[in-house]
Design a protein around this motif. Structure first.
Motif, mmCIF file in Angstrom:
data_model
loop_
_atom_site.group_PDB
_atom_site.id
_atom_site.type_symbol
_atom_site.label_atom_id
_atom_site.label_comp_id
_atom_site.label_asym_id
_atom_site.label_seq_id
_atom_site.Cartn_x
_atom_site.Cartn_y
_atom_site.Cartn_z
ATOM 1 N N UNK B 136 -28.865 30.043 -36.624
ATOM 2 C CA UNK B 136 -27.733 30.884 -36.213
ATOM 3 C C UNK B 136 -27.542 32.074 -37.156
ATOM 4 N N UNK B 137 -27.819 31.843 -38.433
ATOM 5 C CA UNK B 137 -27.625 32.909 -39.433
ATOM 6 C C UNK B 137 -28.534 34.104 -39.156
ATOM 7 N N UNK B 138 -29.757 33.824 -38.703
ATOM 8 C CA UNK B 138 -30.724 34.911 -38.496
ATOM 9 C C UNK B 138 -31.006 35.173 -37.018
ATOM 10 N N UNK B 139 -30.119 34.701 -36.143
ATOM 11 C CA UNK B 139 -30.315 34.931 -34.713
ATOM 12 C C UNK B 139 -30.397 36.430 -34.434
ATOM 13 N N UNK B 140 -31.432 36.832 -33.726
ATOM 14 C CA UNK B 140 -31.566 38.242 -33.348
ATOM 15 C C UNK B 140 -32.034 39.145 -34.483
ATOM 16 N N UNK B 141 -32.419 38.575 -35.616
ATOM 17 C CA UNK B 141 -32.935 39.381 -36.731
ATOM 18 C C UNK B 141 -34.380 38.941 -36.972
ATOM 19 N N UNK B 142 -35.307 39.852 -36.773
ATOM 20 C CA UNK B 142 -36.723 39.504 -36.927
ATOM 21 C C UNK B 142 -37.063 39.393 -38.414
ATOM 22 N N UNK B 143 -37.541 38.232 -38.799
ATOM 23 C CA UNK B 143 -37.758 38.003 -40.230
ATOM 24 C C UNK B 143 -39.023 38.674 -40.761
ATOM 25 N N UNK B 144 -39.857 39.206 -39.869
ATOM 26 C CA UNK B 144 -41.002 39.983 -40.371
ATOM 27 C C UNK B 144 -40.649 41.465 -40.516
ATOM 28 N N UNK B 145 -39.428 41.816 -40.121
ATOM 29 C CA UNK B 145 -39.007 43.229 -40.189
ATOM 30 C C UNK B 145 -38.107 43.526 -41.387
ATOM 31 N N UNK B 146 -37.601 42.496 -42.026
ATOM 32 C CA UNK B 146 -36.686 42.703 -43.150
ATOM 33 C C UNK B 146 -37.164 41.856 -44.339
ATOM 34 N N UNK B 147 -36.555 42.118 -45.491
ATOM 35 C CA UNK B 147 -36.740 41.188 -46.606
ATOM 36 C C UNK B 147 -35.375 40.566 -46.891
ATOM 37 N N UNK B 148 -35.403 39.330 -47.339
ATOM 38 C CA UNK B 148 -34.164 38.592 -47.546
ATOM 39 C C UNK B 148 -34.127 37.994 -48.943
ATOM 40 N N UNK B 149 -32.979 38.133 -49.568
ATOM 41 C CA UNK B 149 -32.772 37.507 -50.867
ATOM 42 C C UNK B 149 -31.793 36.357 -50.674
ATOM 43 N N UNK B 150 -32.102 35.207 -51.250
ATOM 44 C CA UNK B 150 -31.208 34.059 -51.105
ATOM 45 C C UNK B 150 -30.719 33.618 -52.474
ATOM 46 N N UNK B 151 -29.412 33.731 -52.662
ATOM 47 C CA UNK B 151 -28.829 33.384 -53.949
ATOM 48 C C UNK B 151 -28.465 31.911 -53.953
ATOM 49 N N UNK B 152 -29.418 31.119 -54.364
ATOM 50 C CA UNK B 152 -29.193 29.684 -54.437
ATOM 51 C C UNK B 152 -30.132 29.134 -55.495
ATOM 52 N N UNK B 153 -29.713 28.067 -56.161
ATOM 53 C CA UNK B 153 -30.480 27.616 -57.309
ATOM 54 C C UNK B 153 -30.903 26.154 -57.202
ATOM 55 N N UNK B 154 -30.026 25.197 -57.519
ATOM 56 C CA UNK B 154 -30.475 23.797 -57.483
ATOM 57 C C UNK B 154 -31.132 23.428 -56.146
ATOM 58 N N UNK B 155 -30.510 23.723 -55.001
ATOM 59 C CA UNK B 155 -31.157 23.362 -53.722
ATOM 60 C C UNK B 155 -32.031 24.481 -53.155
ATOM 61 N N UNK B 156 -32.507 25.397 -53.991
ATOM 62 C CA UNK B 156 -33.210 26.581 -53.484
ATOM 63 C C UNK B 156 -34.396 26.220 -52.598
ATOM 64 N N UNK B 157 -35.163 25.225 -53.016
ATOM 65 C CA UNK B 157 -36.378 24.887 -52.263
ATOM 66 C C UNK B 157 -36.036 24.464 -50.828
ATOM 67 N N UNK B 158 -34.886 23.809 -50.652
ATOM 68 C CA UNK B 158 -34.490 23.343 -49.317
ATOM 69 C C UNK B 158 -34.117 24.520 -48.416
ATOM 70 N N UNK B 159 -33.331 25.432 -48.961
ATOM 71 C CA UNK B 159 -32.919 26.583 -48.151
ATOM 72 C C UNK B 159 -34.118 27.473 -47.826
ATOM 73 N N UNK B 160 -35.026 27.537 -48.760
ATOM 74 C CA UNK B 160 -36.258 28.304 -48.532
ATOM 75 C C UNK B 160 -37.063 27.651 -47.411
ATOM 76 N N UNK B 161 -37.154 26.324 -47.451
ATOM 77 C CA UNK B 161 -37.854 25.587 -46.385
ATOM 78 C C UNK B 161 -37.224 25.899 -45.028
ATOM 79 N N UNK B 162 -35.894 25.987 -44.996
ATOM 80 C CA UNK B 162 -35.221 26.308 -43.722
ATOM 81 C C UNK B 162 -35.593 27.714 -43.252
ATOM 82 N N UNK B 163 -35.648 28.660 -44.194
ATOM 83 C CA UNK B 163 -35.992 30.044 -43.839
ATOM 84 C C UNK B 163 -37.407 30.101 -43.252
ATOM 85 N N UNK B 164 -38.314 29.383 -43.908
ATOM 86 C CA UNK B 164 -39.709 29.342 -43.450
ATOM 87 C C UNK B 164 -39.772 28.738 -42.036
ATOM 88 N N UNK B 165 -38.960 27.699 -41.805
ATOM 89 C CA UNK B 165 -38.958 27.047 -40.496
ATOM 90 C C UNK B 165 -38.368 27.954 -39.407
#
Lengths: 149, 544
Positions: B136-165
């Protein structure tokens, strides 16, 4: 951590006048955020002003805060919160204090608390809210005047 | 050449030598700098041309003439749908990259319906519990057209996994994704305190992401080594720089120990600095950062690839410099701070909104903040010339002074056994708390002036419109995650969690199993609870 830096090494008389008894304050971070700059600076300033400060640290729940306040027999609790959860967590501290018969413990707070919510918290029983830019002298004066029995 | 003495410039107005002065961090500053201050200054050694070692003048030859910095405004609040609307607005206004702010439960690894999340959901960022929210966060935003920074630390790997998915569902491969994961756990122990696991398993997670990025995601910065939070916690400029670069070295050591060649990952390391209010001190800090890092990577780690030597960094203006009093003044503060970051050669920039000292920014305030960057970029002319302050007697002296201060800290950190030892013995925490307290005392004594706070005060505070996050966000989000748990395939969830537990006990890279978990809609809270069972949780030494 408690600090006891009495000016004299003589043991305090048992019946010292109430006005000379050291004020005891519990300071802590309530909720999930870890921004502890403010609470540490205020704790140090109070300690330097002769207040006995017990800093309970990060991620305290209302239950933990009230339990510690009662165990430590403090005159006041200084709550720092910057996560936005103040309208949930601070009223709960007040309720729990009342439930435990410790409603006389003065609660004051600092952090990112919008004006209208600060006003609401004060009507619920928070003695004072110190927003960004409050001088240390203001907080020390408040503690000295409101928490001295 | 006659060299003027710099010690006592006379001023006919007062006939007095100037009063002693120092930067906001306490570095003494003279009233006048002359060639004398530069001594045996050698251009090639100290500066080099832009794009040349040691990159003091910038990492690219043409800097902003070639390409402006990325204007990347940190944003997130409420639900994923609400934040998605804000992102689309920001992109429509000319912003060139996204930067996700998560709420406290997400940052601390809890789902929105966890008891400790009560009152915290969606308040200082967006609430993300599962892949469903990330979609829902990235609905309608093509992830190959932008770059995204995610400010998260302890659970960073999990949120990154979600972005990749999410990207995979859009048909975008991991290798096409560009962006940054903050993922800097060391500064959490040092300053921001959003740690969960003890340092050793935390470092393992960071190394796993570095390895995964170096093998599969060449356009991704797996770690953004951050001084920002160290500074916000009250450090000086020198401490910010020194502790951040020391953290950088700790990550390099850990990745090398895990078997990577330094040039495999170092070109993707990036940094994140604070732009505080002391204008020249900040410019000197950025220039010193590039010079120091270049030497560290070439001379200490023997990196061969020049891209490994370059200190790339994002900058954010100083939240702690903003005042709750007369909030409109914060627009000016932010503009000066942003200008210092640009003159210091930042690669991307976030400008704070004037109202962030009171609440999350309103759309209007966020827009003014972005416009401030656009004014610097397009109106002021400062982008026309690369590193325009190079050669300034003052700026070069200050750059040297800041670098010296950082080197001194590196020595003290090494003597105590390195970064992890200094976290455990409380060295960093104490240094920062002392600096914060010293600064507050200087304000009390009127040795430093903050307009509207300890001078030029106004009686009452004017009403400022602020963004309100209602309790309905929390209720809706909790309901959403509960419904998800009902709907998803429970067997698959249990199997993925069992695999995760086994992987966490072993040595293998955790990223593949984390990606499998999030694809099965295992929630962040469930993944973190499983990892906590294996890794344990950290309790910090309480230092006042």
């Amino acid at each position: 951590m408690s600090t006891a830096s009495r000016p004299s090494s003589k043991p305090a008389p048992r019946t010292e006048p109430a006005s000379q008894k050291k004020i005891r304050v519990l300071t802590l971070k309530l909720g999930l955020d870890g921004h502890d700059r403010g609470v540490k600076v205020v704790s140090r300033a109070l300690r330097d002003a002769g207040v006995e400060v017990i800093y309970a640290g990060l991620r305290q729940t209302p239950e933990m805060a009230v339990e510690a306040a009662i165990q430590e027999d403090v005159d006041g609790i200084g709550v720092s919160i910057l996560s936005g959860a103040h309208m949930t967590l601070i009223p709960r501290v007040l309720e729990l204090l009342k439930e435990r018969g410790a409603g006389d413990i003065v609660v004051f707070a600092g952090g990112i608390i919008p004006d209208d919510e600060a006003a609401e918290l004060k009507t619920l029983g928070v003695a004072e809210i110190f927003g960004p830019g409050t001088s240390l002298a203001t907080i020390v004066d408040f503690v000295n005047s409101r928490l001295r029995k | 050449m006659a060299v003027r003495s710099k010690t006592s410039p006379k001023d006919s107005r007062a006939g007095q030598a100037p009063k002693p002065a120092s930067t906001i961090s306490g570095v003494p500053v003279e009233a006048l700098y002359t060639p004398e201050d530069l001594g045996s200054f050698r251009y090639d050694e100290k500066l080099g041309d832009p794009g040349e070692f040691p990159y003091t003048r910038g990492i690219y030859p043409s800097m902003y003439r070639g390409q402006l910095w990325t204007m990347r405004q940190f944003a997130g609040y409420g639900t994923a749908e609400e934040t998605n609307r804000r992102y689309k607005f920001l992109l429509s206004q000319g912003q060139t990259g996204l930067s996700v702010a998560f709420d406290m439960p997400t940052l601390m690894g809890y789902d929105s319906d966890a008891p400790v999340s009560e009152g915290e959901v969606g308040r200082c960022g967006v609430a993300i519990d599962s892949l469903q929210d990330m979609e829902d966060l990235f609905a309608g935003i093509r992830l190959d057209q932008i770059t995204t920074s995610m400010t998260i630390n302890s659970p960073a790997a999990i949120l990154w996994a979600m972005y990749i998915a999410v990207a995979e569902k859009q048909g975008v491969q991991p290798a096409q994704l560009g962006g940054t994961l903050q993922n800097d756990i060391l500064k959490e122990y040092i300053a921001q305190k959003e740690y969960i696991f003890p340092p050793a398993p935390s470092m393992r997670l960071v190394v796993d992401t570095i390895v995964f990025a170096s093998r599969h995601m060449p356009r991704w910065h797996a770690v953004s080594i951050s001084g920002y939070h160290i500074r916000e916690a009250g450090s000086t400029a020198v401490q910010e720089l020194a502790f951040t670069l020391a953290d950088g070295m700790a990550y390099v050591d850990a990745a090398i120990k895990a078997g990577l060649d330094v040039d495999e990952f170092a070109p993707r390391l990036s940094f994140f600095f604070n732009a505080h209010i002391d204008f020249f001190e900040e410019i000197a800090k950025y220039r010193a950062a590039r010079r120091l890092w270049a030497h560290i990577m070439r001379d200490r780690y023997h990196a061969k690839n020049p891209r490994s030597w370059m200190c790339r960094f994002h900058t954010q203006t100083a939240g702690c410099s903003l005042t709750g009093q007369q909030v409109e003044n914060n627009i000016s503060r932010t503009a000066f701070e942003a200008l210092s970051a640009v003159l210091g050669g930042t690669n991307s920039l976030h400008t704070n909104s004037m109202d962030e000292v009171l609440a999350l920014p309103t759309e209007k305030a966020a827009q003014v903040a972005l416009r401030t960057q656009q004014i610097i970029a397009h109106e002021t002319g400062v982008t026309n010339t690369v590193d325009p302050l190079a050669g300034s007697y003052f700026v070069e002296s200050l750059t040297d002074e800041i670098a010296r201060g950082a080197l001194d800290y590196f020595k003290r950190i090494d003597e105590q056994g390195g970064v992890l030892a200094c976290i455990e013995n409380g060295f960093f925490q104490r240094e920062i708390a002392d600096a914060a307290f010293r600064y507050e005392r200087e304000l009390e004594a009127q040795e430093r002036i903050v307009v509207g706070v300890n001078a030029y005060q106004e009686g009452t505070r004017a009403e400022v419109p602020t963004l309100k996050i209602g309790f309905e966000t929390e209720r809706a989000q909790a309901k959403k995650v509960r419904a998800l748990r009902e709907r998803r395939d429970g067997t698959s969830v249990r199997n993925r969690l069992t695999e995760l537990q086994a992987a966490a006990r072993g040595q293998d890279n955790l990223m593949p199993v984390l990606i499998d978990c999030v694809k099965a809609y295992v929630t962040e809270g469930e993944i973190m609870a499983t990892l906590k069972e294996v890794f344990g949780v950290y309790r910090e030494p309480t230092i006042l």
